[in-house]
Motif scaffolding. Structure first.
Motif, short mmCIF file in Angstrom:
data_model
loop_
_atom_site.label_atom_id
_atom_site.label_comp_id
_atom_site.label_asym_id
_atom_site.label_seq_id
_atom_site.Cartn_x
_atom_site.Cartn_y
_atom_site.Cartn_z
N TYR A 60 -5.55 18.02 -89.64
CA TYR A 60 -6.53 17.56 -90.64
C TYR A 60 -6.21 17.91 -92.09
CZ TYR A 60 -9.36 16.66 -86.52
OH TYR A 60 -9.82 16.19 -85.32
N ALA A 61 -5.15 18.65 -92.35
CA ALA A 61 -4.86 19.08 -93.72
C ALA A 61 -4.74 17.91 -94.69
CB ALA A 61 -3.59 19.93 -93.77
N ASP A 62 -4.10 16.84 -94.27
CA ASP A 62 -3.90 15.71 -95.19
C ASP A 62 -5.19 14.94 -95.46
OD1 ASP A 62 -4.06 14.63 -92.64
OD2 ASP A 62 -2.49 13.13 -92.99
N ARG A 63 -6.26 15.25 -94.73
CA ARG A 63 -7.56 14.61 -94.97
C ARG A 63 -8.53 15.52 -95.73
NH1 ARG A 63 -9.28 12.59 -89.22
NH2 ARG A 63 -11.20 12.09 -90.33
N GLY A 64 -8.08 16.72 -96.12
CA GLY A 64 -8.93 17.58 -96.92
C GLY A 64 -9.52 18.77 -96.20
N PHE A 65 -8.81 19.28 -95.20
CA PHE A 65 -9.27 20.41 -94.41
C PHE A 65 -8.30 21.57 -94.56
CE2 PHE A 65 -8.69 22.75 -90.38
CZ PHE A 65 -9.98 23.24 -90.18
N THR A 66 -8.85 22.79 -94.53
CA THR A 66 -7.98 23.96 -94.45
C THR A 66 -8.65 25.07 -93.66
OG1 THR A 66 -6.48 25.40 -95.69
CG2 THR A 66 -8.70 25.18 -96.57
N VAL A 67 -7.82 25.82 -92.96
CA VAL A 67 -8.23 27.07 -92.30
C VAL A 67 -7.90 28.18 -93.29
CG1 VAL A 67 -7.74 28.66 -90.40
CG2 VAL A 67 -7.69 26.18 -89.99
N LEU A 68 -8.73 29.19 -93.35
CA LEU A 68 -8.48 30.34 -94.20
C LEU A 68 -8.72 31.59 -93.35
CD1 LEU A 68 -7.71 31.05 -97.10
CD2 LEU A 68 -10.13 31.05 -97.67
N GLY A 69 -7.63 32.35 -93.12
CA GLY A 69 -7.71 33.54 -92.27
C GLY A 69 -7.95 34.80 -93.08
N PHE A 70 -8.91 35.59 -92.61
CA PHE A 70 -9.25 36.87 -93.23
C PHE A 70 -8.97 37.99 -92.23
CE2 PHE A 70 -11.54 33.98 -95.90
CZ PHE A 70 -11.67 34.61 -97.12
N PRO A 71 -7.82 38.66 -92.31
CA PRO A 71 -7.53 39.75 -91.38
C PRO A 71 -8.58 40.86 -91.50
CG PRO A 71 -5.59 39.16 -92.65
CD PRO A 71 -6.75 38.45 -93.27
N CYS A 72 -8.96 41.40 -90.35
CA CYS A 72 -9.97 42.46 -90.31
C CYS A 72 -9.60 43.45 -89.22
CB CYS A 72 -11.34 41.84 -90.04
SG CYS A 72 -12.65 43.07 -89.91
N ASN A 73 -9.69 44.75 -89.55
CA ASN A 73 -9.32 45.81 -88.61
C ASN A 73 -10.55 46.57 -88.10
OD1 ASN A 73 -7.32 47.28 -87.19
ND2 ASN A 73 -7.47 48.94 -88.68
N GLN A 74 -11.74 45.96 -88.18
CA GLN A 74 -12.96 46.67 -87.82
C GLN A 74 -13.27 46.67 -86.33
OE1 GLN A 74 -15.66 44.96 -91.06
NE2 GLN A 74 -16.50 46.97 -90.65
N PHE A 75 -12.57 45.88 -85.54
CA PHE A 75 -12.91 45.77 -84.13
C PHE A 75 -11.80 46.42 -83.29
CE2 PHE A 75 -14.92 42.29 -86.40
CZ PHE A 75 -16.25 42.56 -86.11
N MET A 76 -12.02 47.67 -82.93
CA MET A 76 -11.09 48.46 -82.12
C MET A 76 -9.68 48.53 -82.72
SD MET A 76 -12.36 47.55 -78.25
CE MET A 76 -11.13 48.63 -77.55
N GLY A 77 -9.58 48.50 -84.04
CA GLY A 77 -8.29 48.65 -84.70
C GLY A 77 -7.28 47.58 -84.34
N GLN A 78 -7.73 46.34 -84.14
CA GLN A 78 -6.86 45.29 -83.65
C GLN A 78 -6.08 44.54 -84.74
OE1 GLN A 78 -9.37 43.03 -80.95
NE2 GLN A 78 -9.07 44.56 -79.36
#
Length: 170
Positions: A60-78
């Protein structure tokens, strides 16, 4: 567009290189795009969702979509690694091409301002508040809606895909 989305799209956060950015900076259609915000982790049982997130990005990127990942270490240090390690892992293991920004906190008094705002959105079951685990998803659409999906809802679930397709040009 509602004020809620305007406000969400203007809340600053840090990129992987430490620069300040907002969701607006990642909106491929300047307020008319669809953004999927996900708190991610590299050592979680749900980590294979990276593959589906990347597939959505490619589809879907070429139609105006993006995923944005936010790393987080709050759940069992994963998500224990440095940003360099996280970015390398995402790229080498899952072929991630979507943006992955700086590691954040999603719950508690030190939660990132963007996540403090996103947590006000209820799930389809009507639940709002704390992020329950890695890979909780928030889909922001140009009409001002925010759709929240729990971690076990896979990124390619028809409920998510239907919302994406309904808000992108053909």
């Amino acid at each position: 567009m509602t004020d809620a989305v305007t406000d969400l799209r203007d809340i600053p956060f840090l990129t992987a290189d430490g620069s300040s950015a907002t969701l607006r900076d990642y909106d491929p259609r300047d307020g008319e795009g669809v953004i999927l915000v996900v708190n991610v982790a590299s050592k979680c049982g749900l980590t294979p969702q990276y593959e589906q997130l990347e597939e959505l990005q490619k589809t879907y990127a070429d139609r105006g979509f993006t995923v944005l990942g936010f790393p987080c270490n709050q759940f069992m240090g994963q998500e224990p690694g440095s940003m360099e390690e996280i970015l390398e892992y995402c790229s080498m293991t899952w072929g991630v091409s979507f943006p992955v920004v700086d590691k954040i906190r999603v719950n508690g008094s030190h939660a990132a301002p963007l996540y403090k705002a996103l947590k006000q959105t209820p799930t389809v079951e009507g639940e709002k508040g704390r992020i329950t685990w890695n890979f909780e998803k928030f889909l922001l659409t140009p009409d001002g809606a925010v759709h929240r999906f729990r971690p076990t809802t896979k990124p390619d679930d028809p409920k998510i895909v239907q919302v994406i397709e309904a808000h992108l040009p053909a």
